[in-house]
Write a protein that holds these residues in place. Structure first.
Motif, PDB file in Angstrom:
ATOM      1  N   VAL A 156       7.981 -72.367 144.750  1.00  0.00           N
ATOM      2  CA  VAL A 156       8.466 -71.053 144.312  1.00  0.00           C
ATOM      3  C   VAL A 156       8.317 -70.930 142.805  1.00  0.00           C
ATOM      4  N   PHE A 157       7.759 -69.821 142.362  1.00  0.00           N
ATOM      5  CA  PHE A 157       7.636 -69.504 140.935  1.00  0.00           C
ATOM      6  C   PHE A 157       8.441 -68.248 140.651  1.00  0.00           C
ATOM      7  N   VAL A 158       9.273 -68.277 139.599  1.00  0.00           N
ATOM      8  CA  VAL A 158      10.064 -67.115 139.216  1.00  0.00           C
ATOM      9  C   VAL A 158       9.880 -66.853 137.731  1.00  0.00           C
ATOM     10  N   ALA A 178      13.670 -74.861 149.140  1.00  0.00           N
ATOM     11  CA  ALA A 178      12.369 -74.871 148.468  1.00  0.00           C
ATOM     12  C   ALA A 178      12.034 -76.283 147.996  1.00  0.00           C
ATOM     13  N   GLY A 179      10.761 -76.649 148.117  1.00  0.00           N
ATOM     14  CA  GLY A 179      10.348 -77.981 147.724  1.00  0.00           C
ATOM     15  C   GLY A 179      10.194 -78.138 146.224  1.00  0.00           C
ATOM     16  N   LYS A 180       9.775 -77.071 145.550  1.00  0.00           N
ATOM     17  CA  LYS A 180       9.602 -77.100 144.102  1.00  0.00           C
ATOM     18  C   LYS A 180       9.836 -75.708 143.551  1.00  0.00           C
ATOM     19  N   VAL A 181      10.600 -75.630 142.469  1.00  0.00           N
ATOM     20  CA  VAL A 181      10.886 -74.348 141.827  1.00  0.00           C
ATOM     21  C   VAL A 181      10.431 -74.422 140.377  1.00  0.00           C
ATOM     22  N   ILE A 182       9.597 -73.472 139.992  1.00  0.00           N
ATOM     23  CA  ILE A 182       9.037 -73.398 138.642  1.00  0.00           C
ATOM     24  C   ILE A 182       9.513 -72.092 137.997  1.00  0.00           C
ATOM     25  N   ASP A 201      12.678 -77.546 138.895  1.00  0.00           N
ATOM     26  CA  ASP A 201      11.836 -78.739 138.874  1.00  0.00           C
ATOM     27  C   ASP A 201      10.895 -78.744 137.684  1.00  0.00           C
ATOM     28  N   ALA A 202      10.491 -77.570 137.228  1.00  0.00           N
ATOM     29  CA  ALA A 202       9.597 -77.458 136.083  1.00  0.00           C
ATOM     30  C   ALA A 202       9.767 -76.077 135.463  1.00  0.00           C
ATOM     31  N   ALA A 203       9.450 -75.980 134.178  1.00  0.00           N
ATOM     32  CA  ALA A 203       9.557 -74.701 133.488  1.00  0.00           C
ATOM     33  C   ALA A 203       8.644 -74.724 132.269  1.00  0.00           C
TER      34      ALA A 203
END
Length: 340
Positions: A156-158, A178-182, A201-203
């Motif tokens: 997921v990207f927000v 969600a497995g990964k949220v950016i 998880d990342a930004a």
């Protein structure tokens, strides 16, 4: 009927003095004394304690036809607020109750009790009912669950991830599996907030690099869901990274709200054919049937730490316009509220 003593100081309200062209300025607003009417049957008088300022309000300052009626020039603006009831002529609402309602931008509001909801400020701060326990949280939940149909393991990207809705989206997406949220944000400090405080998880900072480059690095196999709060470059980059069957929920496009010319559309829409991708815009007002379900989920997530209350508060009713302009500049981390 219950009653309380009315303070002698004349209450004030913020009015739209003129319609902004491009970026709003303080000159577009006027602070004036309110004319507070006597109560009719079924009405309450509320002294507001905390007000919401939100990006969507910029659209209502324009005369253009939209999903909500424009603010009237010379009249008080409206928005979310929580306040304490000072007088009541309505069954079920007593003096001293705190209520959530839509007549913000003023110190004192008179409204029909049916248009207000009693909230428990012992269970959670008043401002939370303008944020994760209110429209902000429901927007994130409806967009993820109903529009984007987030699934276990999704990437997921927000965008606008350090804002009120964006921060809630990231946390709720993780809670939904969600497995990964950016997330993208506008400064290194906000990037750290996303990963260290909100559990992303990342930004990355979109001011430091192209969004498309960041997504290629952080999601090399692509994204399944994009929650759009920004539009523009972010939307085009997300389409470029969309995986097979990807979904895009369009909540807002703050990057173009102050444009005086139409913004160019994404140049890569043909990728939706290749990926069988889907883009859908939504308004939270169409999804209030999820409010009860979300309230129950949010209570659980708050209790176990999956969801946290984040806000930027500005003190003083006279500073409400400054707070709104701050939202448009991206000064806030989490929900922006004005404490009276």
């Amino acid at each position: 009927m219950t009653d309380a003593t009315t303070p002698t100081a004349a209450p004030r309200e913020w009015r739209l003095a003129s319609r902004p062209t491009g970026w709003p300025t303080p000159e577009n607003f006027e602070l004036a004394e309110s004319d507070v009417p006597a109560l009719g049957d079924g009405q309450i008088r509320v002294r507001n304690e905390v007000l919401s300022v939100d990006p969507y309000m910029r659209g209502r300052m324009s005369a253009a036809k939209s999903y909500a009626a424009p603010y009237e020039v010379g009249a008080a603006m409206t928005g979310g607020a929580v306040g304490v009831v000072e007088e009541s002529r309505a069954d079920g609402v007593a003096v001293g109750d705190h209520v959530l309602h839509g007549l913000g931008w003023r110190e004192v509001a008179v409204l029909d009790a049916k248009d207000a909801r009693v909230v428990d400020t012992d269970a959670a701060p008043a401002s939370s009912y303008l944020g994760v326990l209110g429209m902000t949280g429901l927007t994130a939940y409806a967009g993820l669950k109903r529009i984007a149909e987030v699934k276990e393991g999704d990437v997921v990207f927000v965008s606008g991830a350090a804002g009120a809705v964006g921060g809630a989206v990231g946390q709720i997406a993780k809670a939904l599996g969600a497995g990964k949220v950016i997330g993208s944000a506008g400064s290194p400090e906000k990037v750290r907030h996303l990963t260290e405080d909100l559990g992303f998880d990342a930004a990355f900072s979109y001011r430091d690099r192209k969004v498309s480059e960041a997504l290629r690095e952080l999601a090399p196999d692509g994204i399944d869901v994009y929650f759009d709060n920004v539009g523009g470059e972010h939307l085009e980059a997300a389409i470029g990274s969309l995986r097979l069957g990807g979904r895009i929920a369009v909540c807002g496009m703050i990057s173009v709200y102050n444009d005086t010319e139409p913004a160019p559309g994404p140049r890569n829409l043909a990728r939706l054919i290749q990926t069988r991708g889907r883009i859908e815009g939504f308004l939270v007002g169409d999804h209030y049937d999820l409010a009860g379900e979300y309230a129950a989920q949010a209570a659980t997530w708050l209790a176990d730490g999956s969801l946290s209350l984040r806000e930027t508060a500005v003190d003083g009713f006279e500073n409400a316009v400054d707070a709104f302009l701050g939202v448009m500049r991206g000064d806030n981390t989490g929900k922006m509220v004005v404490r009276l």
